[in-house]
Design an enzyme around this catalytic site. Structure first.
Site, PDB file in Angstrom:
ATOM      1  NE  ARG A  97      -3.544  -2.164   2.865  1.00  0.00           N
ATOM      2  CZ  ARG A  97      -3.293  -3.351   3.398  1.00  0.00           C
ATOM      3  NH1 ARG A  97      -2.060  -3.627   3.836  1.00  0.00           N
ATOM      4  NH2 ARG A  97      -4.241  -4.253   3.509  1.00  0.00           N
ATOM      5  CE  LYS A 135      -6.821  -0.108   5.832  1.00  0.00           C
ATOM      6  NZ  LYS A 135      -7.561   0.035   4.566  1.00  0.00           N
ATOM      7  CG  HIS A 143      -5.537   1.202  -3.809  1.00  0.00           C
ATOM      8  ND1 HIS A 143      -4.853   0.803  -2.676  1.00  0.00           N
ATOM      9  CD2 HIS A 143      -6.653   0.423  -3.857  1.00  0.00           C
ATOM     10  CE1 HIS A 143      -5.528  -0.160  -2.066  1.00  0.00           C
ATOM     11  NE2 HIS A 143      -6.622  -0.408  -2.761  1.00  0.00           N
ATOM     12  NE  ARG A 165      -3.327  -3.172  -1.455  1.00  0.00           N
ATOM     13  CZ  ARG A 165      -2.915  -4.071  -0.576  1.00  0.00           C
ATOM     14  NH1 ARG A 165      -1.624  -4.365  -0.507  1.00  0.00           N
ATOM     15  NH2 ARG A 165      -3.759  -4.681   0.220  1.00  0.00           N
ATOM     16  CG  HIS A 183      -6.472  -8.428   1.309  1.00  0.00           C
ATOM     17  ND1 HIS A 183      -6.724  -8.971   0.065  1.00  0.00           N
ATOM     18  CD2 HIS A 183      -6.215  -7.116   1.086  1.00  0.00           C
ATOM     19  CE1 HIS A 183      -6.620  -8.035  -0.861  1.00  0.00           C
ATOM     20  NE2 HIS A 183      -6.314  -6.896  -0.268  1.00  0.00           N
ATOM     21  CE1 TYR A 218      -6.701  -7.260  -6.883  1.00  0.00           C
ATOM     22  CE2 TYR A 218      -6.767  -8.365  -4.759  1.00  0.00           C
ATOM     23  CZ  TYR A 218      -6.645  -7.209  -5.498  1.00  0.00           C
ATOM     24  OH  TYR A 218      -6.477  -6.007  -4.865  1.00  0.00           O
TER      25      TYR A 218
END
Length: 361
Positions: free
Chosen positions: A205, A229, A308, A311, A333, A342
């Site tokens: 990120r 994150k 983003h 990414r 994630h 995806y």
């Protein structure tokens, strides 16, 4: 603690005294579980809601901190409906469906705490009636829908390398007639190519890139130690691998980091910029990296490309060669539900990904 977390924690400390006491109590309750950045968004959402209550005459408070629990208890469904309508139709800064959902979720979370968890001195709930419990909040961004929006707006296959090469060489040719742009590109092209390459070869990120320090880099093992994150253990950094292409591009940048960016020894940041009027390099900001990628993307012929989406580009490419579980871990994630995007962006199905996982275990 990351740079952004430090900034947001300070802002949170500045804003909380302006809030009613029960909001401060709720934030203290949530502090061990949520990041300062998330809690700051909560407080901003409450600020917006309380200001609306005052403007509509639903609260007699002259300042935010004087909005009472009794005023929250007396709210009716029609009031909440009106607030939702206000968020979606106000002339200045209308909100997307996703933003409205987030704001209502923040309110639901606080109202739930006040009515189900917090107690007064007699062990009764602080809030006797919770109107927000009646609000149904539907998920707005399903993986399939997000994937559909990304179609044609990310880099695919050969474009990943082509974009890095364009940053390093092609852009300079395109702006050769612009002396200022040409000078800036010549000065920063290795750094810029390195940043794009790192995201396209690791899926980091932009906030994670900004927070990287020199000490986080293990070139020999093609690994970075990243403050992920959602991880509230501020002493732990997650190891994240990157591809060989990123190592090649970062070696080129690192060979000139100290000389070209006049990096003082005290500066630990991996990626530097020299602010206008200053002589020493400082940590690049999130905004600077975002603007940099947009600048190159427009000239490259991908005007919708953002940091983003770099990414997303990596993740789609990575998922083609791996299963959903490995992709989830690489991207950091919280659940595979987010990673499902995806599966919809590629020809691989979710069932194929799960079957591969079964074969490996």
């Amino acid at each position: 603690m990351s740079i952004q977390k430090t900034i947001d924690r300070a802002r949170l400390g500045e804003k909380l005294p302006e809030m009613p006491w029960y909001v401060q109590q709720f934030i203290d309750y949530k502090l061990p579980d949520l990041s300062p950045s998330t809690l700051l968004e909560y407080v901003r959402d409450y600020e917006s809601f309380f200001n609306w209550l005052r403007a509509e005459g639903l609260s007699a408070a002259t300042v935010l901190k004087d909005v009472t629990l009794e005023e929250l208890e007396s709210l009716r469904m029609e009031n909440v409906t009106s607030y939702r309508l206000y968020l979606t139709t106000r002339t200045e800064g209308t909100n997307s469906r996703t933003t409205v959902t987030r704001k209502l979720s923040a309110l639901r979370s606080m109202f739930h705490y006040l009515s189900q968890i917090a107690e007064d001195e007699n062990f009764y709930p602080l809030l006797k009636r919770n109107v927000m419990a009646k609000i149904e909040i539907k998920r707005t961004n399903k993986p399939k829908d997000t994937a559909a929006k990304l179609k044609g707006k990310i880099l695919e296959e050969e474009e990943l390398l082509a974009f890095i090469d364009y940053i390093r060489e092609g852009y300079g040719v395109d702006v050769a007639d612009n002396k200022q742009a040409s000078y800036s590109h010549a000065k920063n092209k290795e750094r810029d190519a390195s940043i794009a390459s790192l995201i396209l070869n690791s899926g980091l990120r932009v906030s994670e890139v900004v927070n990287l320090n020199i000490a986080d880099l293990d070139m020999g093992n093609k690994m970075l130690y990243v403050m992920r994150k959602g991880n509230n253990d501020e002493t732990f950094k997650t190891p994240v691998y990157f591809r060989d292409q990123a190592r090649f591009d970062m070696e080129r940048y690192l060979s000139l980091r100290e000389s070209d960016y006049k990096a003082p020894k005290r500066e630990k940041a991996l990626f530097l910029a020299i602010p206008n009027g200053q002589k020493e390099g400082k940590r690049m900001t999130k905004r600077a990296i975002q603007a940099m990628i947009i600048k190159y993307a427009k000239r490259f012929g991908k005007p919708y490309l953002t940091v983003h989406k770099l990414r997303h580009s990596f993740a789609t490419d990575y998922y083609l060669q791996n299963d959903i579980y490995k992709t989830k871990e690489q991207l950091g994630h919280a659940s595979t539900e987010t990673t499902e995007i995806y599966a919809h962006l590629t020809d691989k199905t979710m069932s194929e990904a799960i079957e591969r996982r079964g074969e490996e275990t």
